[in-house]
Design an enzyme around this catalytic site. Structure first.
Site, PDB file in Angstrom:
ATOM      1  N   LEU A  85      -3.576 -10.298  -0.012  1.00  0.00           N
ATOM      2  CA  LEU A  85      -4.887 -10.507   0.608  1.00  0.00           C
ATOM      3  C   LEU A  85      -6.018 -10.266  -0.394  1.00  0.00           C
ATOM      4  O   LEU A  85      -7.189 -10.275  -0.033  1.00  0.00           O
ATOM      5  CB  LEU A  85      -5.048  -9.572   1.809  1.00  0.00           C
ATOM      6  CG  LEU A  85      -4.045  -9.790   2.950  1.00  0.00           C
ATOM      7  CD1 LEU A  85      -4.195  -8.714   4.011  1.00  0.00           C
ATOM      8  CD2 LEU A  85      -4.220 -11.181   3.562  1.00  0.00           C
ATOM      9  N   LYS A  89      -3.664 -12.387  -5.088  1.00  0.00           N
ATOM     10  CA  LYS A  89      -2.369 -12.678  -5.708  1.00  0.00           C
ATOM     11  C   LYS A  89      -1.783 -13.966  -5.145  1.00  0.00           C
ATOM     12  O   LYS A  89      -2.071 -14.349  -4.004  1.00  0.00           O
ATOM     13  CB  LYS A  89      -1.390 -11.517  -5.487  1.00  0.00           C
ATOM     14  CG  LYS A  89      -1.613 -10.341  -6.429  1.00  0.00           C
ATOM     15  CD  LYS A  89      -0.419  -9.404  -6.430  1.00  0.00           C
ATOM     16  CE  LYS A  89      -0.624  -8.293  -7.458  1.00  0.00           C
ATOM     17  NZ  LYS A  89       0.515  -7.343  -7.463  1.00  0.00           N
ATOM     18  N   TYR A 111       8.503  11.146  -5.107  1.00  0.00           N
ATOM     19  CA  TYR A 111       7.900  10.354  -6.171  1.00  0.00           C
ATOM     20  C   TYR A 111       8.177  10.981  -7.541  1.00  0.00           C
ATOM     21  O   TYR A 111       7.803  12.132  -7.809  1.00  0.00           O
ATOM     22  CB  TYR A 111       6.385  10.230  -5.987  1.00  0.00           C
ATOM     23  CG  TYR A 111       5.950   9.620  -4.662  1.00  0.00           C
ATOM     24  CD1 TYR A 111       6.807   8.824  -3.906  1.00  0.00           C
ATOM     25  CD2 TYR A 111       4.676   9.850  -4.164  1.00  0.00           C
ATOM     26  CE1 TYR A 111       6.402   8.268  -2.698  1.00  0.00           C
ATOM     27  CE2 TYR A 111       4.258   9.299  -2.966  1.00  0.00           C
ATOM     28  CZ  TYR A 111       5.125   8.508  -2.231  1.00  0.00           C
ATOM     29  OH  TYR A 111       4.719   7.973  -1.038  1.00  0.00           O
ATOM     30  N   GLY A 128      -0.795  -0.058   2.639  1.00  0.00           N
ATOM     31  CA  GLY A 128      -0.468  -1.482   2.560  1.00  0.00           C
ATOM     32  C   GLY A 128      -1.541  -2.405   3.080  1.00  0.00           C
ATOM     33  O   GLY A 128      -1.248  -3.531   3.481  1.00  0.00           O
TER      34      GLY A 128
END
Length: 298
Positions: free
Chosen positions: A205, A208, A51, A198
């Protein structure tokens, strides 16, 4: 905040944990956010050397320098940045892992990592060599426990049978029930922790606009979102309902949520206070869509 033991380890981690990958922008703001999370009961922080080319680890390290014993830090290894920074290559060799851990320890400003995870993996990897690297680091005290981050059942099976992993990080939500087919049961039977990422399915859910997701059509995604909304009713938010759906599975230890802002942190903290789902609510959600299954790497 509720806490749960991670698999066969001695680590007691918050059921809502902080996925640090989303941190970006001003470092001081990110550090304040990490401190606020800890103050409110989140004690598990997941990062990776991949990252932001290691800067993510550095932010986590700076945030918890001096209070290291109050947090459980997880990071990942296996993706090696190219010298020119143009991308990364998969490298699960022992030589790379035992070298990369030194850089992670330096950036994290610590002399040990609580959970060191292989960041991917294929069935073609030199798995015994990879395991040997993690075992060596464990013996040296540089890592307390190790695990893998994988959505490949064939890879997960190999590590269950050949290694001393503590946990598996995988994707799991109402729109990704592939782990339910066999992986979650296998991990539970071997007392291995599950770190679920996720759980909101990219926000699909949580309000969106619907779009196709994995093997589901836009219409099917809308069906799932509607079911979540119906179960949520007036007693929970849709996000709380979606996250409680994965936390109700006995194999799951913690939901790893990407947090970037103060409002996202507040939302995450609210999730930990939500009432658990009743059996009829779980069945209502499960009935919304046929469960999908892994089609590759079985």
């Amino acid at each position: 905040m509720k806490y749960k033991r991670l698999g066969n380890s001695e680590l007691e981690i918050s059921q809502i944990s902080f996925g640090c990958m989303s941190l970006q922008g001003e470092k001081d703001k990110s550090i304040r956010l990490l401190h606020q999370a800890l103050d409110k009961g989140i004690n598990f922080f997941d990062t990776a050397d991949l990252y932001d080319k290691g800067e993510n680890e550095a932010i986590v390290g700076k945030a918890f320098s001096g209070i290291r014993d109050q947090v459980v830090i997880a990071t990942k290894v296996g993706n090696q940045w190219r010298p020119d920074g143009s991308g990364w290559d998969w490298n699960p060799t022992k030589a790379y892992i035992v070298s990369a851990v030194e850089e992670s320890l330096r950036r994290l400003q610590t002399d040990y990592i609580d959970l060191y995870q292989l960041h991917g993996g294929t069935i073609e990897d030199p798995i015994d060599e990879t395991i040997e690297a993690f075992e060596q680091l464990k013996q040296q005290g540089k890592v307390r426990y190790y695990g893998i981050s994988s959505i490949r059942p064939n890879v997960i099976r190999e590590y269950i049978s050949r290694s001393n992993i503590t946990s598996v990080m995988l994707q799991y939500s109402l729109l990704d029930r592939r782990p339910e087919e066999e992986v979650l049961q296998q991990l539970q039977e071997h007392n291995l922790g599950v770190l679920a990422r996720g759980s909101l399915a990219q926000g699909l859910l949580a309000g969106k606009a619907p779009k196709p997701y994995l093997n589901y059509t836009l219409e099917e995604v809308q069906q799932a979102a509607n079911a979540v909304r119906q179960v949520a009713g007036t007693t929970r938010t849709v996000s709380e309902t979606a996250v409680q759906f994965i936390l109700q599975h006995p194999a799951v230890t913690s939901a790893v949520l990407g947090i970037r802002t103060g409002s996202q942190l507040e939302d995450a903290l609210q999730l930990s206070k939500a009432a658990p789902l009743h059996n009829d609510e779980i069945m209502q959600l499960q009935a919304a869509l046929a469960a999908n299954k892994y089609e590759q790497h079985r």
